[in-house]
Design an enzyme around this catalytic site. Structure first.
Site, mmCIF file in Angstrom:
data_model
loop_
_atom_site.group_PDB
_atom_site.id
_atom_site.type_symbol
_atom_site.label_atom_id
_atom_site.label_comp_id
_atom_site.label_asym_id
_atom_site.label_seq_id
_atom_site.Cartn_x
_atom_site.Cartn_y
_atom_site.Cartn_z
ATOM 1 N N THR A 147 0.809 -0.946 -0.014
ATOM 2 C CA THR A 147 -0.015 -0.009 0.083
ATOM 3 C C THR A 147 0.958 1.379 0.057
ATOM 4 O O THR A 147 2.026 1.318 -0.277
ATOM 5 C CB THR A 147 -1.003 0.069 1.292
ATOM 6 O OG1 THR A 147 -2.015 0.849 0.874
ATOM 7 C CG2 THR A 147 -0.177 -0.024 2.777
ATOM 8 N N ASN A 148 0.285 2.173 0.397
ATOM 9 C CA ASN A 148 1.275 3.551 0.332
ATOM 10 C C ASN A 148 0.769 4.449 1.591
ATOM 11 O O ASN A 148 -0.142 4.028 2.242
ATOM 12 C CB ASN A 148 1.032 4.289 -1.035
ATOM 13 C CG ASN A 148 -0.540 4.544 -1.261
ATOM 14 O OD1 ASN A 148 -1.070 5.295 -0.775
ATOM 15 N ND2 ASN A 148 -0.951 4.008 -2.240
ATOM 16 N N HIS A 149 1.284 5.715 1.420
ATOM 17 C CA HIS A 149 1.049 6.625 2.684
ATOM 18 C C HIS A 149 -0.125 7.531 2.632
ATOM 19 O O HIS A 149 -0.677 8.204 3.638
ATOM 20 C CB HIS A 149 2.227 7.323 2.670
ATOM 21 C CG HIS A 149 3.446 6.856 3.251
ATOM 22 N ND1 HIS A 149 3.440 6.290 4.506
ATOM 23 C CD2 HIS A 149 4.510 6.731 2.873
ATOM 24 C CE1 HIS A 149 4.638 5.646 4.631
ATOM 25 N NE2 HIS A 149 5.709 6.104 3.799
ATOM 26 N N SER A 150 -1.139 7.220 1.374
ATOM 27 C CA SER A 150 -2.287 8.140 1.506
ATOM 28 C C SER A 150 -3.065 8.073 2.730
ATOM 29 O O SER A 150 -3.441 6.854 3.066
ATOM 30 C CB SER A 150 -3.094 7.655 0.216
ATOM 31 O OG SER A 150 -4.234 8.535 0.135
#
Ligand code: CTP
Length: 401
Positions: free
Chosen positions: A210-213
């Site tokens: 996933t990512n930091h959003s």
């Protein structure tokens, strides 16, 4: 500026134990910039005092004494005529019955009858009372007359029983107030789809890429579109945020699920605020990868580009009149954003410098430049994600005009 800022809200408080929650509602509305005038019924006063409301609103709270006071001949008229919204929270079965039948025997119900503004009620009563055919008939009468009804919710009731009759929580009611005030805004009658959050691409049943959003900008956009009167669908990955009241929420995890959810939708505008993955594991392990089997080699493949799929295709172009993207960049911001604007077939793109500490992922503020397909640009100063969302929705309304 919040939709509540400068709005005149009349808050009617009737005789229910939920009256204590009405102080929190009055406080939240006041803090958001609304001018809140409270009217307590006699039964409401048994649960809570006018002084409590005066303390949180900084304004006189009205009671039935004012109905018979010196200014009585104009009081209910002036209160009801100048308000943007009359909210009755909690609204008892008895007050619902009075409203349904036009009975005006206290300051609140006289004001309701004299008012020209929309009315929003938050019923609060015991489950049996709410289910009673008389209350249900009154509810239908009020709904057919355009009265807005928020709740009631199911849960623990003052009687010790559980059932449908609890007043909604103040935060939720604030959401209903916003939706009511926004009804005739610049996006009234328009449908807007917002995607939010970072996608999750499964490696195995327990692990994801996933990512930091955080989803904050997307949720702020959904709220801004509701405030402007739009019908909003929020397609979101799991976040810690509460979706705005009034949004239809579609929960997804992966890019594929987000794309599939969008393929079933059409709208006046699509705002792709989600941080969708570009790469995903080629094969998802059916069982948890075990340490004892050594370090896994995870082969990645390209994930579908959602915007290119939905806005680049002729079908996509028809389904979304205005398409808006975000460009998350850590270098060559405007060049990269401009390239994405063209390659993704967008009407405009919000270029976002994620290397700045006060903009981008997980912070409350954003510093964005809007690039339009006609070549124009608008550089927005550092602002809250809420303000950035309002700017973006203003442009969408302008393009849809
Ligand atoms: N986007 C998309 N589908 C993807 C990835 C991104 O629709 N699989 C959308 C994003 O929601 C955003 C826009 O495309 O509105 C730009 O996303 P960004 O991550 O900045 O760019 P990418 O196209 O992914 O390119 P790169 O990561 O190489 O900068």
């Amino acid at each position: 500026m919040s939709i509540l800022s400068g709005k005149h809200i009349l808050l009617g408080v009737t005789g229910s134990i939920a009256a204590y929650k009405a102080t929190d509602l009055a406080s939240k509305l006041t803090q958001a910039g609304a001018q809140v005038d409270v009217i307590l019924t006699g039964a409401g006063e048994k649960f809570i005092t006018p002084l409590t409301f005066q303390s949180v609103t900084g304004r006189k709270a009205f009671t039935d004494k004012d109905l018979w006071g010196d200014e009585a001949h104009v009081m209910h008229i002036s209160l009801g005529k100048t308000a943007d919204l009359l909210v009755i929270a909690p609204c008892t079965a008895s007050t619902m019955a009075k409203l349904a039948h036009g009975i005006a025997d206290n300051l609140l119900t006289v004001t309701a009858l004299a008012s020209t503004c929309p009315i929003l009620i938050a019923p609060a009563m015991d489950g049996g009372m709410f289910d009673h055919p008389a209350t249900q008939k009154n509810l239908n009468t009020l709904l057919s007359r355009g009265c807005l009804v928020a709740g009631p919710a199911a849960g623990h009731l003052a009687s010790g029983m559980t059932g449908v009759g609890r007043m909604l929580e103040p935060m939720e009611l604030v959401g209903h107030v916003r939706a009511a005030l926004g009804k005739h805004g610049t996006l009234a009658g328009k449908k807007v789809i917002v995607t939010a959050g970072g996608t999750q691409e499964a490696i195995d049943p327990v692990r994801v890429i996933t990512n930091h959003s955080s989803g904050k900008q997307g949720y702020a956009l959904a709220q801004a579109a509701i405030d402007a009167g739009a019908e909003v669908t929020l397609i979101t990955t799991p976040t810690s945020l509460t979706p705005p009241v009034g949004a239809k929420v579609v929960n997804v995890k992966s890019v594929q699920e987000m794309l599939d959810a969008l393929m079933n939708e059409s709208a006046d505008a699509l705002i792709m605020a989600a941080a969708a993955a570009d790469f995903r594991p080629k094969n998802i392990a059916q069982n948890k990868l075990k340490k004892r089997d050594g370090i896994p080699q995870i082969e990645l493949e390209a994930a579908p580009d959602i915007l290119k799929t939905v806005s680049g295709s002729p079908v996509g172009a028809k389904r979304f009149k205005v398409t808006v993207g975000f460009a998350a960049e850590s270098q060559s911001l405007l060049e990269n954003a401009s390239e994405k604007l063209k390659s993704k077939g967008l009407d405009f793109i919000a270029a976002n410098d994620i290397s700045a500490t006060d903009a981008g992922f997980a912070v409350e503020t954003n510093r964005i430049t809007l690039l339009f397909k006609d070549g124009t640009q608008e550089i927005l100063p550092l602002m809250s994600k809420t303000e950035a969302a309002e700017k973006i929705t203003e442009h969408i309304a302008r393009l849809l005009e």
